[in-house]
Design an enzyme around this catalytic site. Structure first.
Site, short mmCIF file in Angstrom:
data_model
loop_
_atom_site.label_atom_id
_atom_site.label_comp_id
_atom_site.label_asym_id
_atom_site.label_seq_id
_atom_site.Cartn_x
_atom_site.Cartn_y
_atom_site.Cartn_z
N LYS A 40 -7.46 31.73 27.75
CA LYS A 40 -6.47 30.73 27.34
C LYS A 40 -5.15 31.44 27.12
CE LYS A 40 -5.55 27.01 24.11
NZ LYS A 40 -5.93 26.23 22.95
N ARG A 89 -5.03 14.05 13.56
CA ARG A 89 -3.73 13.34 13.51
C ARG A 89 -3.85 11.89 13.94
NH1 ARG A 89 -1.08 17.76 17.31
NH2 ARG A 89 -3.17 17.38 18.11
O1 PNS Z 1 -6.15 24.90 17.94
P1 PNS Z 1 -7.17 24.52 18.98
O2 PNS Z 1 -6.82 25.15 20.31
O3 PNS Z 1 -7.38 23.04 19.07
O4 PNS Z 1 -8.57 25.18 18.48
C1 PNS Z 1 -9.71 25.13 19.30
C2 PNS Z 1 -10.89 25.95 18.74
C3 PNS Z 1 -10.47 27.37 18.44
C4 PNS Z 1 -11.36 25.31 17.44
C5 PNS Z 1 -12.03 25.91 19.80
O5 PNS Z 1 -11.50 26.28 21.03
C6 PNS Z 1 -13.22 26.80 19.48
O6 PNS Z 1 -13.93 26.57 18.54
N1 PNS Z 1 -13.43 27.84 20.32
C7 PNS Z 1 -14.54 28.76 20.18
C8 PNS Z 1 -15.59 28.53 21.26
C9 PNS Z 1 -16.71 27.61 20.78
O7 PNS Z 1 -17.32 27.83 19.76
N2 PNS Z 1 -16.98 26.55 21.58
C10 PNS Z 1 -18.05 25.61 21.30
C11 PNS Z 1 -17.69 24.46 20.40
S1 PNS Z 1 -16.47 23.40 21.07
#
Ligand code: PNS
Length: 159
Positions: A40, A89
């Protein structure tokens, strides 16, 4: 109870900071966990994103800011968090966050998610808006904590 507040924070906004402060008043410890995901593409490095959050919430002594990679549930377990916090939100956020919460509750033993409603004054805030407005030298004072405005502008303004 220990809670974890994960995100990309690219960069952190006043909306994120409001959620951190409110969560810090509800739980013993908050781990603000900044996603380190090389696939990302972020505008700020992991270190910059972590340091900007630390600078803004330095008055909160029950908040720890670190990076993480891999699955959120694994990281949550490693810091002994019992709950994930996510800010919501609008209904669009709710749909995606609801799905994420179900997934996080099913993988590897799972963990619950608690949603905090965004402050009504913060519903239009996002890191994407900060990046877009800043790139064209627009005013970001209503989106970003004052402590990091100069750093954000210097990084994002098109030279
Ligand atoms: O600020 P964001 O980009 O909306 O946060 C996204 C986040 C970090 C919460 C999400 O991408 C994440 O949890 N990534 C870790 C990978 C993971 O555990 N994926 C499975 C559950 S969705």
């Amino acid at each position: 109870m220990i809670a974890i507040y994960p995100g990309s924070f690219d960069p952190v906004t006043l909306g994120h900071i409001d959620i951190i402060r409110r969560a810090a008043a509800l739980y013993d410890t908050i781990h603000v966990s900044v996603l380190d995901n090389p696939s990302k593409k972020c505008s700020f490095t992991l270190e910059e994103r972590v340091e900007m959050i630390k600078k803004v919430i330095k008055d909160l002594d029950n908040v720890v800011v670190t990076g993480f990679d891999g699955l959120l549930v694994d990281h949550a377990k490693s810091v002994k968090a019992g709950v994930i916090i996510r800010g919501v939100r609008n209904t669009k956020d709710f749909e995606s966050e609801y799905q994420r919460a179900i997934l996080n509750n099913r993988v590897k033993g799972g963990i619950e998610t608690v949603f905090l409603p965004a402050d009504p004054g913060h519903v239009a805030m996002s890191s994407t808006a900060v990046r877009e407005i800043c790139a064209f030298d627009g005013n970001i004072e209503f989106l970003v904590p004052k402590e990091i405005i100069d750093e954000v502008k210097n990084k994002l303004r098109k030279k």
